[in-house]
Write a protein that holds these residues in place. Structure first.
Motif, mmCIF file in Angstrom:
data_model
loop_
_atom_site.group_PDB
_atom_site.id
_atom_site.type_symbol
_atom_site.label_atom_id
_atom_site.label_comp_id
_atom_site.label_asym_id
_atom_site.label_seq_id
_atom_site.Cartn_x
_atom_site.Cartn_y
_atom_site.Cartn_z
ATOM 1 N N ARG A 125 2.459 -2.695 7.165
ATOM 2 C CA ARG A 125 2.224 -2.085 5.885
ATOM 3 C C ARG A 125 0.792 -2.201 5.450
ATOM 4 O O ARG A 125 0.040 -1.386 4.765
ATOM 5 N N GLN B 106 -1.959 0.458 5.034
ATOM 6 C CA GLN B 106 -2.908 0.692 3.423
ATOM 7 C C GLN B 106 -4.021 0.726 3.700
ATOM 8 O O GLN B 106 -4.995 1.516 3.011
ATOM 9 N N SER C 230 -0.337 3.493 -0.683
ATOM 10 C CA SER C 230 1.069 3.102 -0.597
ATOM 11 C C SER C 230 1.793 3.900 0.153
ATOM 12 O O SER C 230 2.991 3.424 0.454
ATOM 13 N N THR D 258 3.731 2.473 2.943
ATOM 14 C CA THR D 258 4.871 1.610 2.929
ATOM 15 C C THR D 258 6.205 2.561 3.258
ATOM 16 O O THR D 258 7.085 2.231 4.002
ATOM 17 N N VAL E 103 6.612 2.715 7.053
ATOM 18 C CA VAL E 103 7.299 1.915 7.839
ATOM 19 C C VAL E 103 8.607 1.592 7.220
ATOM 20 O O VAL E 103 9.798 1.582 8.258
ATOM 21 N N ASP E 104 9.058 2.084 6.122
ATOM 22 C CA ASP E 104 10.401 2.166 5.597
ATOM 23 C C ASP E 104 11.273 3.168 6.265
ATOM 24 O O ASP E 104 12.482 2.619 6.699
ATOM 25 N N GLU F 215 12.136 1.126 10.186
ATOM 26 C CA GLU F 215 12.091 -0.140 10.243
ATOM 27 C C GLU F 215 12.476 -1.093 11.409
ATOM 28 O O GLU F 215 11.569 -1.645 11.851
#
Length: 288
Positions: free
Chosen positions: A172, A176, A189, A192, A195-196, A199
């Motif tokens: 993350r 960023q 952001s 994020t 990545v989410d 995972e």
């Protein structure tokens, strides 16, 4: 025991919407040069309906002579890769549209290395991608090695930014930082959500890369160089990307909420439009 190669190969062989295969087949038929590989990547692989966006593809050629019949286009690809084009093809009663980049496979591989300061390529291709076509096993192996290198480069740079030990947190931090090196409508952001969305992929890769030495860098300089390169790529695309002005306005509104009214004059003069709109978009926070 799982290896980084296993992780990359599993990603490349993973499922993609049938629209990707249709577009890859169309590009193979319509491209005059020899194609070594075609990759699909981006948000349409994750959760966005391909009918609601442009598909993102990379066409990796055997050499620079296969990038374009135009010597100027080949020179532009050497100078500021990749070359970006627009394509559309019929599919299941509708039309599939794509934004596709073209560059030699060897150049693509070189830009993934830790010696490459600009994150434009390794930040994109440390993410899951799909191998839609490979000319032979050598081409497939070259793509796998390039994406492994992208993961190592990203993680080493991200470790230089973060004191975290959790691989997801490290990735993350990397996303960023790399988002800030381009002119983009999305905020930093956005990393994020990338990545989410995958995972397991990032956690497995990060665990294997835990021993990679951190790389420190001058990120302020990277932002300056990266945003300058973004402007040069936009200027190049103005001459090849049909519908690019409308697409840019749609993407800006989608990610920032800032609506841009496009006229026929804007469509006829995309480069001037970009130069005129850029200060206003920066002021309104539509680009960062």
């Amino acid at each position: 025991m799982k290896t980084l190669t296993n992780i990359v190969e599993a990603s490349l062989d993973g499922p993609a919407a049938p629209a990707f295969a249709a577009m890859a087949a169309h590009l193979r038929k319509s491209t005059s040069g020899k194609i070594s590989a075609i990759l699909g990547y981006g948000s349409a692989l994750r959760s966005i309906d391909p009918a609601d966006t442009l598909l993102d593809l990379y066409v990796l050629t055997a050499g620079f002579e296969d990038v374009s019949e135009s010597s100027m286009s080949r020179f532009a690809c050497r100078l500021v890769p990749p070359n970006v084009y627009y394509a559309e093809t019929p599919f299941e009663g509708s039309v599939v549209r794509a934004k596709y980049a073209v560059m030699p496979l060897s150049q693509f591989s070189n830009w993934m290395s830790p010696e490459t300061s600009n994150p434009y390529f390794w930040a994109r291709f440390c993410q899951p991608a799909r191998l839609l076509y490979a000319d032979d096993e050598d081409a497939r192996q070259a793509v796998v090695e390039a994406l492994e290198s992208a993961l190592r480069t990203m993680y080493a740079n991200a470790r230089g930014l973060s004191v975290e030990t959790d691989p997801l947190a490290v990735f993350r931090s990397g996303f960023q930082a790399t988002y800030r090196t381009e002119l983009r409508p999305e905020s930093s952001s956005r990393g994020t959500s990338i990545v989410d969305a995958d995972e397991a992929y990032f956690r497995d890769a990060g665990n294997l890369l835990a021993g990679v030495p951190p790389l420190s860098a001058n990120w302020l300089w990277r932002r300056f160089v990266g945003k300058t390169m973004s402007l040069l790529r936009l200027a190049k695309a103005a001459f090849t990307f049909r519908g690019g002005v409308d697409y840019a306005a749609w993407k800006i509104a989608r990610h920032s909420g800032v609506k841009v009214e496009i006229t026929d004059w804007n469509r006829r003069h995309p480069l001037l439009t970009g130069l005129l709109f850029l200060p206003r978009l920066l002021k309104r926070g539509a680009l960062r």
